[in-house]
Write a protein that holds these residues in place. Structure first.
Motif, PDB file in Angstrom:
ATOM      1  N   ASP A 101       0.653  -1.451  -0.436  1.00  0.00           N
ATOM      2  CA  ASP A 101       0.076  -0.201  -0.242  1.00  0.00           C
ATOM      3  C   ASP A 101       0.901   1.060  -0.125  1.00  0.00           C
ATOM      4  O   ASP A 101       1.438   2.075   0.694  1.00  0.00           O
ATOM      5  CB  ASP A 101      -1.149  -0.032   1.166  1.00  0.00           C
ATOM      6  N   PRO A 102       1.258   2.139  -1.141  1.00  0.00           N
ATOM      7  CA  PRO A 102       2.284   2.844  -1.097  1.00  0.00           C
ATOM      8  C   PRO A 102       1.513   4.388  -0.730  1.00  0.00           C
ATOM      9  O   PRO A 102       2.192   5.053  -0.183  1.00  0.00           O
ATOM     10  CB  PRO A 102       2.280   2.903  -2.742  1.00  0.00           C
ATOM     11  N   GLY A 103       0.174   4.344  -0.517  1.00  0.00           N
ATOM     12  CA  GLY A 103      -0.054   5.935   0.548  1.00  0.00           C
ATOM     13  C   GLY A 103      -0.193   5.449   1.865  1.00  0.00           C
ATOM     14  O   GLY A 103      -0.416   6.412   2.621  1.00  0.00           O
ATOM     15  N   HIS A 104       0.523   4.086   2.425  1.00  0.00           N
ATOM     16  CA  HIS A 104       0.344   3.835   3.636  1.00  0.00           C
ATOM     17  C   HIS A 104       0.932   4.914   4.602  1.00  0.00           C
ATOM     18  O   HIS A 104       0.121   5.372   5.592  1.00  0.00           O
ATOM     19  CB  HIS A 104       0.259   2.477   4.715  1.00  0.00           C
ATOM     20  N   SER A 105       1.438   5.141   4.539  1.00  0.00           N
ATOM     21  CA  SER A 105       2.708   6.245   5.048  1.00  0.00           C
ATOM     22  C   SER A 105       1.664   7.639   5.321  1.00  0.00           C
ATOM     23  O   SER A 105       2.172   8.248   6.940  1.00  0.00           O
ATOM     24  CB  SER A 105       4.557   6.228   4.491  1.00  0.00           C
ATOM     25  N   ASP A 106       2.008   7.897   4.181  1.00  0.00           N
ATOM     26  CA  ASP A 106       1.482   9.424   3.635  1.00  0.00           C
ATOM     27  C   ASP A 106       0.105   9.118   4.516  1.00  0.00           C
ATOM     28  O   ASP A 106      -0.613  10.208   5.622  1.00  0.00           O
ATOM     29  CB  ASP A 106       0.640   9.977   3.151  1.00  0.00           C
ATOM     30  N   TRP A 107      -1.237   8.416   5.038  1.00  0.00           N
ATOM     31  CA  TRP A 107      -2.279   8.078   5.135  1.00  0.00           C
ATOM     32  C   TRP A 107      -1.770   8.135   7.403  1.00  0.00           C
ATOM     33  O   TRP A 107      -2.714   8.514   7.910  1.00  0.00           O
ATOM     34  CB  TRP A 107      -2.889   6.614   5.606  1.00  0.00           C
ATOM     35  N   TYR A 108      -0.826   7.577   7.451  1.00  0.00           N
ATOM     36  CA  TYR A 108      -0.569   6.875   8.346  1.00  0.00           C
ATOM     37  C   TYR A 108       0.137   8.655   9.415  1.00  0.00           C
ATOM     38  O   TYR A 108      -0.195   8.771  10.427  1.00  0.00           O
ATOM     39  CB  TYR A 108       1.165   6.004   9.384  1.00  0.00           C
TER      40      TYR A 108
ATOM     41  N   VAL B 101      12.526   2.626  10.046  1.00  0.00           N
ATOM     42  CA  VAL B 101      12.830   2.028   8.407  1.00  0.00           C
ATOM     43  C   VAL B 101      12.290   3.224   7.894  1.00  0.00           C
ATOM     44  O   VAL B 101      13.141   3.221   6.122  1.00  0.00           O
ATOM     45  CB  VAL B 101      12.817   0.168   8.477  1.00  0.00           C
ATOM     46  N   ASP B 102      10.916   3.476   7.724  1.00  0.00           N
ATOM     47  CA  ASP B 102      10.247   4.092   6.820  1.00  0.00           C
ATOM     48  C   ASP B 102      11.172   6.177   6.539  1.00  0.00           C
ATOM     49  O   ASP B 102      10.695   7.158   7.302  1.00  0.00           O
ATOM     50  CB  ASP B 102       8.706   4.472   7.121  1.00  0.00           C
ATOM     51  N   PRO B 103      12.056   6.259   5.444  1.00  0.00           N
ATOM     52  CA  PRO B 103      11.932   7.252   5.214  1.00  0.00           C
ATOM     53  C   PRO B 103      10.783   8.604   5.321  1.00  0.00           C
ATOM     54  O   PRO B 103      11.155   9.253   5.827  1.00  0.00           O
ATOM     55  CB  PRO B 103      12.732   8.035   3.632  1.00  0.00           C
ATOM     56  N   ALA B 104       9.937   8.290   4.844  1.00  0.00           N
ATOM     57  CA  ALA B 104       8.635   9.358   4.645  1.00  0.00           C
ATOM     58  C   ALA B 104       8.468   9.640   6.142  1.00  0.00           C
ATOM     59  O   ALA B 104       7.480  10.978   6.506  1.00  0.00           O
ATOM     60  CB  ALA B 104       7.201   8.769   3.564  1.00  0.00           C
ATOM     61  N   LEU B 105       8.543   8.671   7.057  1.00  0.00           N
ATOM     62  CA  LEU B 105       8.019   9.244   7.739  1.00  0.00           C
ATOM     63  C   LEU B 105       8.622   9.617   9.046  1.00  0.00           C
ATOM     64  O   LEU B 105       8.627  10.671  10.168  1.00  0.00           O
ATOM     65  CB  LEU B 105       7.342   7.054   9.320  1.00  0.00           C
ATOM     66  N   ILE B 106      10.305   9.072   9.142  1.00  0.00           N
ATOM     67  CA  ILE B 106      11.141   9.869   9.208  1.00  0.00           C
ATOM     68  C   ILE B 106      11.313  11.724   8.712  1.00  0.00           C
ATOM     69  O   ILE B 106      11.648  12.364   9.900  1.00  0.00           O
ATOM     70  CB  ILE B 106      12.705   9.667   9.041  1.00  0.00           C
ATOM     71  N   ALA B 107      10.779  11.778   7.641  1.00  0.00           N
ATOM     72  CA  ALA B 107      10.815  13.178   7.415  1.00  0.00           C
ATOM     73  C   ALA B 107       9.687  13.885   7.681  1.00  0.00           C
ATOM     74  O   ALA B 107       9.847  15.470   8.086  1.00  0.00           O
ATOM     75  CB  ALA B 107       9.777  13.103   5.498  1.00  0.00           C
ATOM     76  N   ALA B 108       8.577  13.233   8.135  1.00  0.00           N
ATOM     77  CA  ALA B 108       7.357  13.727   8.869  1.00  0.00           C
ATOM     78  C   ALA B 108       7.940  14.019  10.378  1.00  0.00           C
ATOM     79  O   ALA B 108       7.665  15.467  10.683  1.00  0.00           O
ATOM     80  CB  ALA B 108       5.941  12.916   9.019  1.00  0.00           C
ATOM     81  N   ALA B 109       8.874  13.394  11.004  1.00  0.00           N
ATOM     82  CA  ALA B 109       9.013  13.507  12.167  1.00  0.00           C
ATOM     83  C   ALA B 109       9.651  15.079  12.318  1.00  0.00           C
ATOM     84  O   ALA B 109       9.819  15.562  13.412  1.00  0.00           O
ATOM     85  CB  ALA B 109       9.933  11.878  13.136  1.00  0.00           C
ATOM     86  N   GLU B 110      10.561  14.682  11.430  1.00  0.00           N
ATOM     87  CA  GLU B 110      11.702  16.540  11.383  1.00  0.00           C
ATOM     88  C   GLU B 110      10.928  17.320  11.124  1.00  0.00           C
ATOM     89  O   GLU B 110      11.070  18.196  11.369  1.00  0.00           O
ATOM     90  CB  GLU B 110      12.813  15.855   9.593  1.00  0.00           C
ATOM     91  N   GLN B 111      10.027  17.990  10.551  1.00  0.00           N
ATOM     92  CA  GLN B 111       8.856  18.573   9.815  1.00  0.00           C
ATOM     93  C   GLN B 111       8.266  18.954  10.775  1.00  0.00           C
ATOM     94  O   GLN B 111       8.266  20.218  12.265  1.00  0.00           O
ATOM     95  CB  GLN B 111       8.393  18.339   9.050  1.00  0.00           C
ATOM     96  N   ASP B 112       7.427  17.816  11.853  1.00  0.00           N
ATOM     97  CA  ASP B 112       6.779  18.042  13.480  1.00  0.00           C
ATOM     98  C   ASP B 112       7.584  18.064  14.664  1.00  0.00           C
ATOM     99  O   ASP B 112       7.024  19.243  15.475  1.00  0.00           O
ATOM    100  CB  ASP B 112       5.413  17.409  12.900  1.00  0.00           C
ATOM    101  N   HIS B 113       8.234  17.325  14.682  1.00  0.00           N
ATOM    102  CA  HIS B 113       9.224  17.582  15.897  1.00  0.00           C
ATOM    103  C   HIS B 113      10.582  18.077  15.685  1.00  0.00           C
ATOM    104  O   HIS B 113      11.095  17.406  16.086  1.00  0.00           O
ATOM    105  CB  HIS B 113       9.093  15.663  16.418  1.00  0.00           C
ATOM    106  N   PRO B 114      10.902  19.534  15.420  1.00  0.00           N
ATOM    107  CA  PRO B 114      12.366  19.518  15.328  1.00  0.00           C
ATOM    108  C   PRO B 114      12.503  19.595  16.832  1.00  0.00           C
ATOM    109  O   PRO B 114      12.263  19.556  17.694  1.00  0.00           O
ATOM    110  CB  PRO B 114      12.363  21.019  14.996  1.00  0.00           C
ATOM    111  N   GLY B 115      14.098  18.527  16.833  1.00  0.00           N
ATOM    112  CA  GLY B 115      15.091  18.762  18.320  1.00  0.00           C
ATOM    113  C   GLY B 115      15.906  17.265  18.287  1.00  0.00           C
ATOM    114  O   GLY B 115      16.727  17.324  18.370  1.00  0.00           O
ATOM    115  N   PRO B 116      14.805  16.141  18.144  1.00  0.00           N
ATOM    116  CA  PRO B 116      15.559  15.002  17.991  1.00  0.00           C
ATOM    117  C   PRO B 116      16.249  14.618  16.838  1.00  0.00           C
ATOM    118  O   PRO B 116      15.880  15.249  16.001  1.00  0.00           O
ATOM    119  CB  PRO B 116      14.684  14.278  18.492  1.00  0.00           C
TER     120      PRO B 116
END
Length: 196
Positions: free
Chosen positions: A7-14, A71-86
């Motif tokens: 499901d290629p849209g799973h990361s965006d949905w999550y 493991v998911d680069p899309a989730l890491i990109a969202a973490a960097e955007q939404d929660h800077p610091g860690p």
């Protein structure tokens, strides 16, 4: 990543699911409050399978030094955007070697929320637990939570943890500290390293 392949849209949905919950004012910090309560102030914490960063972001805001790995680069990109610091890193928990990536000290606490253990291939469960143990201080603690009915029986998980050199210090049925029973539909296990 097998889920994303199907499901290629799973990361965006999550990602959007948790952003929508945050906008709605939902309580997304239960796991983080639990870890914050058991960690020393300013602890070095690994969020293993950090997803879009909601738990690690909370812990960093509470004053902890947080590293998140997923493991998911899309989730890491969202973490960097939404929660800077860690420090957010793309990586496979089965091959986790943070000293090689410039994160050299062991962790006071390692946590894994969001059913991460149930998304792992069965053949990688013990190696992941072993890799997490190798990144934990000798007096550190590992908190893992996941639900029943996800093809990973709680008893098998505890046996795998023992194989990886971890012992159960505390078993709960929720991040809000409800006692664990035979009928529990969720497990939060606080694990500690056993003697080598």
């Amino acid at each position: 990543m097998q889920k994303v392949a199907v499901d290629p849209g799973h990361s965006d949905w999550y990602i959007e699911r948790f952003r929508a919950m945050a906008r709605a004012g939902d309580d997304l910090g239960g796991e983080a409050r639990f870890v914050d309560a058991m960690a020393p102030r300013g602890a070095h914490i690994l969020d293993a399978g950090c997803g879009p960063g909601r738990v690690g972001g909370y812990l960093a805001a509470a004053g902890h030094r947080v590293v998140g790995v997923d493991v998911d680069p899309a989730l890491i990109a969202a973490a960097e955007q939404d929660h800077p610091g860690p420090r957010w890193l793309v990586g496979d928990l089965a091959e986790l070697d943070l000293p090689a990536r410039g994160v050299g000290e062991p962790f006071d606490v390692i946590m894994s929320a969001g059913n991460v253990m149930t998304f792992l291939a069965p053949s990688t469960r013990v190696p992941v637990l072993s890799r997490l143990r190798s990144h934990l201080r000798a007096d550190g603690r590992l908190a893992i939570g996941f639900g029943a009915g996800r093809d990973y029986e709680f008893g098998q998980f505890l046996a795998d943890a023992a194989t990886a050199g971890l012992a159960a210090e505390l078993l709960l049925s929720a991040w809000d500290v409800r006692p664990f029973t035979e009928d529990s539909g969720f497990l939060v296990a606080v694990l500690v390293p056993t003697a080598p």
